[in-house]
Write a protein that holds these residues in place. Sequence first.
Motif, PDB file in Angstrom:
ATOM      1  N   ASN A  21       0.763  -1.209   0.046  1.00 30.24           N
ATOM      2  CA  ASN A  21      -0.087  -0.186   0.329  1.00 30.24           C
ATOM      3  C   ASN A  21       0.806   1.121  -0.063  1.00 30.24           C
ATOM      4  N   ALA A  22       2.035   1.034   0.350  1.00 28.78           N
ATOM      5  CA  ALA A  22       3.020   2.236   0.328  1.00 28.78           C
ATOM      6  C   ALA A  22       3.331   2.871  -1.019  1.00 28.78           C
ATOM      7  N   VAL A  23       3.345   1.599  -1.818  1.00 26.78           N
ATOM      8  CA  VAL A  23       3.319   2.111  -3.571  1.00 26.78           C
ATOM      9  C   VAL A  23       2.275   2.585  -3.995  1.00 26.78           C
ATOM     10  N   PHE A  24       0.825   2.192  -3.495  1.00 26.33           N
ATOM     11  CA  PHE A  24      -0.139   2.545  -3.979  1.00 26.33           C
ATOM     12  C   PHE A  24      -0.349   4.293  -3.645  1.00 26.33           C
ATOM     13  N   SER A  25      -0.099   4.529  -2.372  1.00 27.08           N
ATOM     14  CA  SER A  25      -0.121   5.731  -1.601  1.00 27.08           C
ATOM     15  C   SER A  25       0.742   6.775  -2.301  1.00 27.08           C
ATOM     16  N   GLY A  26       2.054   6.137  -2.556  1.00 30.02           N
ATOM     17  CA  GLY A  26       2.979   7.229  -3.376  1.00 30.02           C
ATOM     18  C   GLY A  26       2.422   7.685  -4.650  1.00 30.02           C
ATOM     19  N   ILE A  27       1.853   6.705  -5.296  1.00 28.23           N
ATOM     20  CA  ILE A  27       1.349   6.976  -6.858  1.00 28.23           C
ATOM     21  C   ILE A  27       0.212   7.863  -6.582  1.00 28.23           C
ATOM     22  N   ALA A  28      -0.590   7.386  -5.694  1.00 29.91           N
ATOM     23  CA  ALA A  28      -1.963   8.438  -5.403  1.00 29.91           C
ATOM     24  C   ALA A  28      -1.514   9.936  -5.129  1.00 29.91           C
ATOM     25  N   ILE A  29      -0.438  10.058  -4.464  1.00 31.28           N
ATOM     26  CA  ILE A  29       0.034  11.319  -4.083  1.00 31.28           C
ATOM     27  C   ILE A  29       0.722  12.061  -5.241  1.00 31.28           C
ATOM     28  N   ALA A  30       1.641  11.520  -5.847  1.00 29.33           N
ATOM     29  CA  ALA A  30       2.143  11.878  -7.171  1.00 29.33           C
ATOM     30  C   ALA A  30       1.358  12.504  -8.099  1.00 29.33           C
ATOM     31  N   ALA A  31       0.212  11.724  -8.193  1.00 30.59           N
ATOM     32  CA  ALA A  31      -0.745  11.808  -9.501  1.00 30.59           C
ATOM     33  C   ALA A  31      -1.503  13.138  -9.284  1.00 30.59           C
ATOM     34  N   TYR A  32      -1.392  13.963  -8.035  1.00 32.55           N
ATOM     35  CA  TYR A  32      -1.855  15.139  -8.055  1.00 32.55           C
ATOM     36  C   TYR A  32      -1.054  16.124  -8.981  1.00 32.55           C
ATOM     37  N   GLY A  33       0.015  15.571  -9.316  1.00 37.21           N
ATOM     38  CA  GLY A  33       0.967  16.374 -10.306  1.00 37.21           C
ATOM     39  C   GLY A  33       0.682  16.507 -11.612  1.00 37.21           C
ATOM     40  N   ALA A  34      -0.363  15.653 -12.199  1.00 42.76           N
ATOM     41  CA  ALA A  34      -0.714  15.411 -13.314  1.00 42.76           C
ATOM     42  C   ALA A  34      -2.128  16.472 -13.885  1.00 42.76           C
ATOM     43  N   PHE A  35      -2.287  17.231 -12.632  1.00 43.05           N
ATOM     44  CA  PHE A  35      -3.493  18.138 -13.089  1.00 43.05           C
ATOM     45  C   PHE A  35      -2.923  19.467 -14.032  1.00 43.05           C
ATOM     46  N   PHE A  36      -3.652  19.688 -15.172  1.00 41.67           N
ATOM     47  CA  PHE A  36      -3.292  20.534 -15.717  1.00 41.67           C
ATOM     48  C   PHE A  36      -4.567  21.598 -16.240  1.00 41.67           C
ATOM     49  N   PRO A  37      -4.428  22.723 -16.881  1.00 42.99           N
ATOM     50  CA  PRO A  37      -5.641  23.592 -17.318  1.00 42.99           C
ATOM     51  C   PRO A  37      -6.541  22.516 -18.307  1.00 42.99           C
ATOM     52  N   GLY A  38      -7.693  22.582 -17.989  1.00 46.76           N
ATOM     53  CA  GLY A  38      -8.631  21.702 -18.722  1.00 46.76           C
ATOM     54  C   GLY A  38      -8.840  20.455 -18.117  1.00 46.76           C
ATOM     55  N   THR A  39      -8.068  19.849 -17.347  1.00 45.14           N
ATOM     56  CA  THR A  39      -8.370  18.778 -16.658  1.00 45.14           C
ATOM     57  C   THR A  39      -9.833  18.907 -16.003  1.00 45.14           C
ATOM     58  N   PRO A  40     -10.723  17.796 -16.641  1.00 46.79           N
ATOM     59  CA  PRO A  40     -12.119  17.704 -16.043  1.00 46.79           C
ATOM     60  C   PRO A  40     -12.327  17.623 -14.613  1.00 46.79           C
ATOM     61  N   ILE A  41     -13.248  18.311 -14.014  1.00 47.14           N
ATOM     62  CA  ILE A  41     -13.532  18.260 -12.493  1.00 47.14           C
ATOM     63  C   ILE A  41     -13.543  16.867 -11.726  1.00 47.14           C
ATOM     64  N   TRP A  42     -14.316  16.145 -12.845  1.00 46.65           N
ATOM     65  CA  TRP A  42     -14.725  15.000 -12.163  1.00 46.65           C
ATOM     66  C   TRP A  42     -13.387  14.027 -12.057  1.00 46.65           C
ATOM     67  N   VAL A  43     -12.342  14.193 -12.921  1.00 45.80           N
ATOM     68  CA  VAL A  43     -11.192  13.380 -13.045  1.00 45.80           C
ATOM     69  C   VAL A  43     -10.425  14.114 -11.857  1.00 45.80           C
ATOM     70  N   MET A  44     -10.204  15.268 -11.495  1.00 43.55           N
ATOM     71  CA  MET A  44      -9.650  15.867 -10.314  1.00 43.55           C
ATOM     72  C   MET A  44     -10.268  15.283  -9.264  1.00 43.55           C
ATOM     73  N   TRP A  45     -11.604  15.158  -8.865  1.00 40.31           N
ATOM     74  CA  TRP A  45     -12.324  14.578  -7.639  1.00 40.31           C
ATOM     75  C   TRP A  45     -11.919  13.228  -7.531  1.00 40.31           C
ATOM     76  N   VAL A  46     -11.974  12.296  -8.561  1.00 39.40           N
ATOM     77  CA  VAL A  46     -11.678  10.816  -8.356  1.00 39.40           C
ATOM     78  C   VAL A  46     -10.352  10.719  -7.864  1.00 39.40           C
ATOM     79  N   VAL A  47      -9.385  11.518  -8.574  1.00 41.72           N
ATOM     80  CA  VAL A  47      -7.896  11.342  -8.109  1.00 41.72           C
ATOM     81  C   VAL A  47      -7.764  11.724  -6.821  1.00 41.72           C
ATOM     82  N   VAL A  48      -8.417  12.717  -6.244  1.00 38.29           N
ATOM     83  CA  VAL A  48      -8.204  13.352  -4.998  1.00 38.29           C
ATOM     84  C   VAL A  48      -8.777  12.443  -4.000  1.00 38.29           C
ATOM     85  N   LEU A  49      -9.984  11.743  -4.490  1.00 35.34           N
ATOM     86  CA  LEU A  49     -10.949  10.644  -3.762  1.00 35.34           C
ATOM     87  C   LEU A  49      -9.873   9.510  -3.315  1.00 35.34           C
TER      88      LEU A  49
END
Length: 465
Positions: A333-361
């Motif tokens: 789960n340390a691997v999954f947690s690290g990937i989940a945290i790093a995934a926040y860096g993939a947000f860019f202008p135009g990223t759909p709100i629902w995608v951001m919400w799922v990633v943050v979830l």
Amino acid sequence: MPLAIKAFIAPLIVACAMFMESVDGNIIVTALPSMARDFGSDPVALKVAITSYVVGLGVFIPICGWLADRFGARTVFRTAIGIFVVGSVMCGFARNLHVFTLARFLQGIGGAMMVPVGRIIIFRAVPKTEFVRAMNYLSLPAMFAPAAAPLLGGFITTYLHWRLIFFINVPVGILGIYLTNRHIANTHEPHPGPLDWLGFLLSAIGGSLVMLGLSLIGSGLVSDRTAYEMTVTGALLLALYVLHAQRATLPVLDLRLLKVPTFRASVLGGSMFRIGLGAVPFLLPLALQEGLGMSAFQSGAITCASAFGSMFMRSMTSSVLRKFGFRTVLMYNAVFSGIAIAAYGAFFPGTPIWVMWVVVLLGGFFPALQFTSLNSMIYAEIGSQDVGRATSLGSVVQQMSLGLGVTVGGIVLQISRDLHGHAHALWSDFWPSFVVVGLFSLGSIPITRRLAPDAGDEIARGSRG
């Protein structure tokens, strides 16, 4: 007072105080860009305000039990609420970052005493037959504050003014003091014994200087040379504490407990994970507001998704641990947690709100499993006579790790922005910070993999979903 009412009123008073402290700790990050504009500061520099609060929490936790035994739990608890309220008022009136940072440190001192002393009050006031029910009340702030705080902070910051965030604590605190005087007995131990004052001063001053020194680098509040000198001085004081703790009979932080395998994995391995976890509440609102141009309320509506992911995972944690055990869960789960945290860096202008919400979830889902597993395993091999000392050491390291995460995330963001030549942080400056703090989660694996395959099985197999 009937036992049923007594079992309700004391936990409710403590839970309200803890809710106030928890909301305040989570609410400020949504308002950071607005605060920075009013202070005429860089939003990234406000990491020192978050760090100062965590430092206040961390350095005073070890002496809370002694203070409660020496002066009485009610006296210390209402004093803690008073200190927290005074710090809140100072935050609301602060006109520059220097005063605001000092006020946040004062709030941290009050918060440090509220939580552990509140637990002592419940332990002494509530009959054992009602203890589980009472502890359920205490779990409510931890569950709902992370969800409510970003929305409340975002709404107040966007549609009213961020200073109101801190004035809300005043009526709540006054009511808490009144109810404490009326319904909570001033219990204490007749002879709490001597306190390791030298150890407390070395660890408290050393830890404070290291954390604040690191967070002040590049902030503009002091010269970088002064910040480095603070950090080095603090590190020397902590080294002196290590020598002192080896000779002291009852050190304020007993480092000998780190010889216990499950405790060591929970504290040291957990500290690596918590560095990544601690950076997220600071970095994510900045990325959404400064990088993507969202309002504080829009940012809060997205960041609160993490709390819902955390709530869902907490309901499954017992079943997961029973099936796989601590060692397997903490490693993978340390691997999954690290990937989940790093995934926040993939947000860019135009990223759909629902995608951001799922990633943050998902960013709340996997770290919640790691966080709960680490906290559950910490007492697996600790005897009842050592629970107090284990709690003090574990709590201090936990708070300092979370604060260090804010510092690391802020430093990497500053470096990334400077390399890109940006005067203000843009969305493209944030991904290195999220990747770096995500890698810290993976850094816990070499420590947890040294655990025996059946480590903590008595707790894992005996838990109930």
